[in-house]
Design a protein around this motif. Structure first.
Motif, PDB file in Angstrom:
ATOM      1  N   LEU A  53       0.824  -1.219   0.000  1.00  0.00           N
ATOM      2  CA  LEU A  53       0.000   0.000   0.000  1.00  0.00           C
ATOM      3  C   LEU A  53       0.850   1.258   0.000  1.00  0.00           C
ATOM      4  N   GLY A  57       1.980   1.516  -3.625  1.00  0.00           N
ATOM      5  CA  GLY A  57       0.759   2.252  -3.981  1.00  0.00           C
ATOM      6  C   GLY A  57       0.784   3.721  -3.629  1.00  0.00           C
ATOM      7  N   THR A  86      -7.954  -1.397  -3.301  1.00  0.00           N
ATOM      8  CA  THR A  86      -7.619  -0.769  -4.588  1.00  0.00           C
ATOM      9  C   THR A  86      -8.254   0.623  -4.738  1.00  0.00           C
ATOM     10  N   LEU A  89      -5.991   3.579  -3.790  1.00  0.00           N
ATOM     11  CA  LEU A  89      -4.842   3.971  -4.627  1.00  0.00           C
ATOM     12  C   LEU A  89      -5.072   5.346  -5.255  1.00  0.00           C
ATOM     13  N   VAL A 185      -3.214  -4.895  -4.956  1.00  0.00           N
ATOM     14  CA  VAL A 185      -2.631  -3.547  -4.960  1.00  0.00           C
ATOM     15  C   VAL A 185      -1.352  -3.530  -5.806  1.00  0.00           C
ATOM     16  N   THR A 186      -0.455  -4.482  -5.550  1.00  0.00           N
ATOM     17  CA  THR A 186       0.837  -4.477  -6.228  1.00  0.00           C
ATOM     18  C   THR A 186       0.669  -4.710  -7.723  1.00  0.00           C
ATOM     19  N   THR A 188      -2.034  -4.252  -9.573  1.00  0.00           N
ATOM     20  CA  THR A 188      -2.718  -3.120 -10.218  1.00  0.00           C
ATOM     21  C   THR A 188      -1.700  -2.027 -10.547  1.00  0.00           C
ATOM     22  N   VAL A 189      -0.863  -1.679  -9.568  1.00  0.00           N
ATOM     23  CA  VAL A 189       0.070  -0.560  -9.758  1.00  0.00           C
ATOM     24  C   VAL A 189       1.248  -0.948 -10.651  1.00  0.00           C
TER      25      VAL A 189
END
Lengths: 214, 214
Positions: A53, A57, A86, A89, A185-186, A188-189
């Motif tokens: 995060l 993120g 998510t 973010l 999260v990881t 997606t980014v």
């Protein structure tokens, strides 16, 4: 495990772990001597999520604390937990409501969502950050007179749906809700620059196929 | 047309147009009085391209001048012209050659490119900016232990190839080489946030489908 091992296995510096402990992002370890504590696998999983995060993120510490509470709330289903992670973010500037291009863009985006049967986000929390980000981006195209209608966007949205199937397949290879949220999260980014560079490479290939003379 | 009309039709402020004239990004108009010049459709097309490069693409003025020369060079085929325009776009940090993750990432990316039959860029100019951007992005995933092998990247690359077909279809709706190059730059840059937000929306839909309880 001791602090040094927790640091080594998570890749987070001991000073940063101590900061997260003070901020309540990690629960205290089990005190074994006056100066040493013992940490478990659950600390490691939590720490990896906090790292995803905050370090990947770029989510502020206060937001990370709220997200953590949602992701560890057993009364929420896993869709709500992943959404909590998510949605936190960063997602760029909100639409400029004073610009007429925003109204045009919102109509096209709403038409697209209706056509695909997609939701704007929770009825409870208002439009999702990704929806607002899409309206802003489509308004920028509209303003310059480039293709930005629901008809132009639809083929890209259908490809995005296929990307999302692969994304969630990867997320589901992780076991616990917390590890899945960290992966969501990881991935997606960190997949964003991967996908954009793949597209630029693919454009060069397609251009060579159409216009190139070897 | 006069300067005021050129400004209105291009959406570029007159002061900015004068700056582009001084910098040689636009050829001088045909002088009609001591203080007024007349501009044609070719000025408008050139100005729209310069705007795409500098205002949308954030390309420096000196680079824009070189790109313009390539795009207007009749001895180059249209693939080379589009490449000159899109390769000039900013593409993030280059790979860190001191990091072992970069070596791992490059092997996976090279394996992927070989599998797809894609080129790294011109043999003449070295690896393309998009290739370097991809290696950097894959190294970031590798470093955190997230999926980043050629096998994981391949389905995303195949979807990128389909995006590129739509991208080039849009580019081909424009008539002249210069307008196509302006469209390639603008659509490459301005569709990026569109595609990223569509993916985030699609992920939320896919998560709801898999994990949601209504």
């Amino acid at each position: 495990m001791r602090l040094a091992e927790l640091s080594e296995r998570s890749g987070v510096a001991t000073a940063t772990i101590k900061y997260y402990l003070r901020e309540g992002l990690l629960p205290p370890g089990r005190r074994v001597t006056a100066t040493q504590s013992e940490y478990g696998e659950e600390h490691l999983r939590r720490l990896r999520f906090v790292r995803a995060l905050i370090q990947v993120g770029k989510v502020p510490v206060a937001t990370a604390r709220e997200v953590l509470a949602a992701v560890e709330d057993d009364s929420l289903n896993q869709h709500m937990r992943l959404g909590a992670a998510t949605f936190a973010l960063p997602h760029g500037p909100d639409p400029d409501e004073d610009d007429p291009a925003t109204g045009t863009a919102r109509r096209e985006v709403d038409g697209l969502m209706a056509e695909l049967g997609w939701s704007h986000g929770g009825e409870k929390y208002g439009p999702s950050p990704a929806y607002r980000m899409l309206v802003t981006a489509v308004a920028a195209l509209t303003r310059l007179g480039y293709p930005s209608s629901a008809r132009h966007l639809a083929p890209y949205a259908r490809l995005a749906a296929q990307q999302a199937v692969h994304d969630l397949d990867l997320v589901e290879t992780y076991d616990t809700p917390l590890e899945q949220a960290a992966a969501a999260v990881t991935l997606t980014v960190l997949y964003e620059p991967v996908l954009l560079s793949l597209r630029r490479l693919a454009e060069a290939e397609e251009s060579r196929r159409r216009f190139g003379v070897e």
